[in-house]
Design a protein around this motif. Structure first.
Motif, PDB file in Angstrom:
ATOM      1  N   CYS A  13       8.803  41.528  99.975  1.00  0.00           N
ATOM      2  CA  CYS A  13       9.108  40.295 100.707  1.00  0.00           C
ATOM      3  C   CYS A  13      10.569  40.339 101.134  1.00  0.00           C
ATOM      4  CB  CYS A  13       8.847  39.095  99.802  1.00  0.00           C
ATOM      5  SG  CYS A  13       9.535  37.559 100.425  1.00  0.00           S
ATOM      6  N   PRO A  14      10.824  40.805 102.354  1.00  0.00           N
ATOM      7  CA  PRO A  14      12.211  40.942 102.814  1.00  0.00           C
ATOM      8  C   PRO A  14      12.995  39.638 102.719  1.00  0.00           C
ATOM      9  CG  PRO A  14      10.704  41.959 104.380  1.00  0.00           C
ATOM     10  CD  PRO A  14       9.853  41.266 103.367  1.00  0.00           C
ATOM     11  N   THR A  15      12.312  38.512 102.959  1.00  0.00           N
ATOM     12  CA  THR A  15      12.995  37.220 102.936  1.00  0.00           C
ATOM     13  C   THR A  15      13.469  36.878 101.520  1.00  0.00           C
ATOM     14  OG1 THR A  15      11.497  36.576 104.698  1.00  0.00           O
ATOM     15  CG2 THR A  15      12.734  34.800 103.638  1.00  0.00           C
ATOM     16  N   CYS A  45       6.793  41.989 105.899  1.00  0.00           N
ATOM     17  CA  CYS A  45       6.084  41.374 104.769  1.00  0.00           C
ATOM     18  C   CYS A  45       4.960  42.283 104.284  1.00  0.00           C
ATOM     19  CB  CYS A  45       5.506  40.038 105.195  1.00  0.00           C
ATOM     20  SG  CYS A  45       4.537  39.233 103.905  1.00  0.00           S
ATOM     21  N   MET A  72       7.605  32.301  97.114  1.00  0.00           N
ATOM     22  CA  MET A  72       8.273  32.523  98.391  1.00  0.00           C
ATOM     23  C   MET A  72       7.986  31.392  99.370  1.00  0.00           C
ATOM     24  SD  MET A  72       9.994  34.964  97.630  1.00  0.00           S
ATOM     25  CE  MET A  72      10.132  36.488  96.698  1.00  0.00           C
ATOM     26  N   ASN A 129       4.814  39.178  95.072  1.00  0.00           N
ATOM     27  CA  ASN A 129       6.148  39.318  95.655  1.00  0.00           C
ATOM     28  C   ASN A 129       7.223  38.784  94.718  1.00  0.00           C
ATOM     29  OD1 ASN A 129       5.800  36.578  95.971  1.00  0.00           O
ATOM     30  ND2 ASN A 129       5.240  36.743  98.129  1.00  0.00           N
ATOM     31  N   CYS A 140       2.262  32.003 100.509  1.00  0.00           N
ATOM     32  CA  CYS A 140       2.561  32.488 101.857  1.00  0.00           C
ATOM     33  C   CYS A 140       1.282  32.915 102.564  1.00  0.00           C
ATOM     34  CB  CYS A 140       3.539  33.655 101.797  1.00  0.00           C
ATOM     35  SG  CYS A 140       5.257  33.091 101.805  1.00  0.00           S
ATOM     36  N   ILE A 174       0.144  32.705 106.504  1.00  0.00           N
ATOM     37  CA  ILE A 174       0.178  33.931 107.310  1.00  0.00           C
ATOM     38  C   ILE A 174      -1.049  34.054 108.201  1.00  0.00           C
ATOM     39  CG2 ILE A 174       0.044  36.464 107.122  1.00  0.00           C
ATOM     40  CD1 ILE A 174       1.904  36.181 104.634  1.00  0.00           C
ATOM     41  N   ALA A 189       3.306  36.198 109.301  1.00  0.00           N
ATOM     42  CA  ALA A 189       4.181  36.755 108.269  1.00  0.00           C
ATOM     43  C   ALA A 189       5.554  37.105 108.849  1.00  0.00           C
ATOM     44  CB  ALA A 189       3.546  38.006 107.672  1.00  0.00           C
ATOM     45  N   CYS A 190       6.570  37.080 107.979  1.00  0.00           N
ATOM     46  CA  CYS A 190       7.899  37.555 108.388  1.00  0.00           C
ATOM     47  C   CYS A 190       7.800  39.060 108.652  1.00  0.00           C
ATOM     48  CB  CYS A 190       8.922  37.366 107.276  1.00  0.00           C
ATOM     49  SG  CYS A 190       8.982  35.750 106.533  1.00  0.00           S
TER      50      CYS A 190
HETATM   51  S1  SF4 Z   1       8.578  34.826 102.762  1.00  0.00           S
HETATM   52 FE1  SF4 Z   1       8.103  36.846 102.016  1.00  0.00          FE
HETATM   53  S2  SF4 Z   1       5.960  36.811 101.382  1.00  0.00           S
HETATM   54 FE2  SF4 Z   1       6.344  35.019 102.668  1.00  0.00          FE
HETATM   55  S3  SF4 Z   1       5.726  35.684 104.716  1.00  0.00           S
HETATM   56 FE3  SF4 Z   1       7.936  36.027 104.537  1.00  0.00          FE
HETATM   57  S4  SF4 Z   1       8.120  38.131 103.811  1.00  0.00           S
HETATM   58 FE4  SF4 Z   1       5.991  37.523 103.483  1.00  0.00          FE
END
Ligand code: SF4
Ligand SMILES: Cc1ncc(C[n+]2csc(CCOP(=O)(O)OP(=O)(O)O)c2C)c(N)n1
Ligand SMILES: [Mg+2]
Lengths: 303, 386
Positions: free
Chosen positions: A217-219, A31, A140, A136, A56, A60, A27-28
């Motif tokens: 979801c920070p991204t 997350c 994503m 999220n 995701c 992950i 995961a980012c």
């Molecule tokens: S894109 Fe968003 S939901 Fe997907 S792993 Fe990254 S932070 Fe998590």
């Protein structure tokens, strides 16, 4: 090695051995998904099998031959979380595994959109399983496209500047409640005690259970990874994402929020809402207030 | 015991005898009576299985995939549009090495709507990794479903059993119903290799990088090729138990034939009738019925057809922009790099339930014997209205 480092090491090893969803996942940073996974599996004491469609979450957990999970995971195509789970349920029950909770673990795209038909069918049949949507609020995994869970006026790559999302977020709990599902609940990773309590209630209920977990979801939300919990908490405190549960589609129990904070506090921390005018923010505030008053009216119990 | 039953009843009877544990199926003409009958068997307790009443064929296959992953014997049935809707999961289930068995009642694909037989639905799924059998009688349908389970569970590859819509599905024939104990001996309880086990957790079908992916696919490919030899063994064992033997292909008067017709499914019966008539006139004609289409028995077909002067393939499925589907496979069996073989011609007919008349098959033979290459197109349509 000093005694202190040794005990820290032992502590860490114990943690790694016991954690149902370990570190080293993909995961980012910041997350919500692995947090949600960890809370849910802990709440179930790892007596669970996960069925995960494309999302995701299907990345992950790790690439072959690695996995972060200490429970079985069955990956399945995007639209099939509910139906594959139901197959696993019948197969395992026939093989005598009575106490394992079968969990469909899907994103909002796999739940509100492409998987909704199968979800509806399994819930209409009241299959004895737990469906968890870690929400999220966009696709994503494919790089932030809108889903029907994406909130009003949010930016995504398919609701770009100048054409922000016009439709409000779909109300999945109402849809599930309309099926008279034995248990449906909205939770978030920012309130783990509430989340764990809801998962335990779900486990104690027979038939279909659904828990929507708001999962930062920070991204995709364009937020600072260290603010994930704060933002998720603000979603509740601003009434953007009220915490509640519905029993058998009838009895609604709402967690009260006597002094709601202005939605702007929630919006301003997120890049996906950075294109909003003062009028837009007022409009969102009105919607949030309206939804909150509707929910309060419907609530049988406010706690 | 002999009973007068339809092809669809032969399927549900076989599934009952196979002691399948989880079934999911969705109604579609002309498959519907299979789903109905199985659901009744499960309701009455005649079959101790869970029949899951899903909302689509996509979910039907996703559901049996889940149950098969959990280690029990599973079955589904469909037809035409339903099979097309399953496409994504056909690939998934074979890649996941799940021994699911399915009956597909052959029916044309729209547009335009059509509910009658041709082979376009199943032949357009030829690359999905499922093994495929095409049946000619209701007895063969029942027996092939039992063989399919043994084969699928031996090579961990799903198997599709085809029966021609209406011509078999809704036509009653006398069928020998095996005794349950006999079937139990032939088909013992399913022993999964790697079923989901909450006490021994594993992750199945996670993202697999280019570093490993090809090996998975190569093993799947090998298993499907191996299925040819295994199918022969299983058929031999079936013959020992039940006295009925099924080869992978069935040749009729091919030994000295100059012209051989190749067909699959019930049209082979019409073909044999024509062959007999032409033989009476002293013509050296034979017929080869392709019973197993995946894996395609290349060697066997090359051996059986290799001595003929010409081969005429009767196709009930087309690949627009290319040729008939069966034709492509038969030709590929006949011609290898540097090799030589008989002349081969493609004939398309019987689409969307158009009757395949004996006169069409006679016309095929006339055309290939008289016209030769010059008089024939790459793909030749029979019975078209002008
Ligand atoms: S894109 Fe968003 S939901 Fe997907 S792993 Fe990254 S932070 Fe998590
Ligand atoms: C049938 C199909 N269509 C499209 C895709 C591509 N796809 C994979 S994941 C995904 C989006 C997933 O979104 P969501 O369910 O919200 O999970 P998230 O990635 O946001 O966690 C899409 C569109 C796919 N795998 N299968
Ligand atoms: Mg999402």
């Amino acid at each position: 090695m000093s005694e202190k480092t040794e005990s820290a090491r032992a502590e860490l090893l114990k943690y790694l051995k016991e954690e149902p969803f370990g570190c080293g996942n993909l995961a980012c940073p910041g997350c919500g998904e692995p947090l949600a996974m960890r809370e849910v599996l802990n709440a179930l004491e790892s007596q669970a099998v996960l069925v995960i469609p494309a999302c995701c979450g299907s990345i992950i957990d790790g690439l072959f031959p690695y996995t972060s999970a200490r429970v079985p995971i069955l990956h399945t195509p995007f639209a099939s979380a509910a139906s594959t789970s139901c197959g696993v349920l019948h197969g395992l029950r026939r093989r005598g595994f009575k106490n394992t909770t079968i969990i469909a673990w899907a994103g909002d795209g796999g739940t509100y959109d492409i998987g909704l038909q199968a979800l509806s069918s399994t819930v209409e049949r009241n299959e004895d399983y737990l469906y968890i949507c870690y929400d999220n609020e966009a696709y994503m995994n494919t790089g932030i496209q809108r889903s029907s869970s994406t909130p009003l006026l949010a930016w995504t790559t398919t609701t770009p500047e100048g054409d922000l999302k016009k439709a409000p977020k779909k109300n999945i709990i109402e849809i599930l409640a309309a099926h008279r599902i034995p248990y449906a609940a909205a939770a978030t990773v920012a309130y783990p005690e509430d989340l764990v309590a809801k998962i335990r209630k779900a486990r104690a209920t027979s038939g279909s259970k659904f828990v929507n977990i708001l999962s930062p979801c920070p991204t995709g939300w364009q937020t600072r990874p260290d603010l994930s919990i704060k933002i998720s908490r603000l979603a509740v405190k601003t009434n953007v994402y009220p915490l509640y549960e519905v029993h058998h589609g009838e009895r609604l129990v709402l967690i009260d929020n006597p002094e709601p904070r202005p939605v702007e506090e929630y919006l301003k921390l997120q890049g996906r809402f950075s294109r909003l005018s003062a009028t837009d923010i007022r409009h969102i505030q009105e919607q949030v207030d309206h939804n909150w008053s509707l929910l309060r009216k419907k609530a049988d119990e406010i706690i | 015991m002999k009973a007068l039953i339809t092809g669809n009843e032969a399927v549900s009877t076989a599934v009952k005898l196979a002691r399948v544990e989880v079934i999911a199926a969705y109604p579609i003409t002309p498959q519907t009576s299979i789903a109905e009958k199985l659901s009744q068997y499960c309701s009455s307790g005649e079959l101790d299985a869970d029949f899951i009443k899903v909302e689509s064929e996509h979910s039907a296959l996703a559901t049996v995939m889940g149950a098969s992953s959990a280690g029990v014997r599973t079955f589904t049935a469909t037809s035409s549009q339903g099979l097309a809707l399953m496409h994504e999961l056909l690939h998934w289930s074979s890649g996941a090495r799940l021994p699911v068995v399915m009956a597909n009642v052959n029916r044309a694909l729209g547009a335009p709507w059509n509910i009658w037989c041709d082979h376009s639905d199943s032949l357009s799924q030829r690359d999905t990794g499922w093994l495929q059998f095409y049946c000619e009688s209701c007895q063969e349908v029942l027996d092939t479903v039992l063989i399919a389970f043994r084969l699928a569970e031996s090579v961990f590859t799903p198997v599709m059993v085809m029966l021609d819509g209406y011509i078999l599905s809704h036509t009653a024939e006398p069928v020998e119903i095996p005794e349950p104990e006999q079937v139990d001996r032939f088909l013992p309880k399913y022993q999964p290799l790697a079923a989901i086990d909450p006490k021994d957790p594993h992750t199945y079908h996670a993202v697999t990088s280019p570093e490993y992916f090809m090996e998975f696919k190569q093993r799947q490919f090998e298993a499907a090729r191996q299925a040819e030899a295994v199918a022969r063994e299983v058929s031999a064992d079936f013959a020992k138990q039940f006295g009925r033997h099924y080869a992978l292909t069935e040749s009729f008067m091919c030994e000295d034939a100059e012209t051989i017709i190749v067909a699959a499914g019930t049209s082979a019966g019409t073909g044999r009738y024509v062959v007999r008539r032409l033989r009476e006139q002293g013509r050296r004609v034979g017929l080869l019925r392709v019973r197993m289409f995946r894996p395609f028995p290349f060697e066997e077909i090359r051996t059986l057809l290799g001595g003929a002067a010409r081969v005429a393939v009767l196709d009930q499925a087309i690949s627009p922009g290319s040729e008939g589907v069966l034709f492509q496979e038969v030709r590929s069996a006949l011609y290898q790099a540097g090799g030589s073989g008989p002349e081969i011609y493609d004939f398309v007919t019987g689409l969307g339930g158009r009757d395949i008349l004996p006169s069409y098959i006679e016309e095929m033979v006339e055309k290939v014997e008289n016209g030769g290459k010059a008089g024939l197109a790459r793909v030749n349509w029979l019975g078209l209205k002008s």
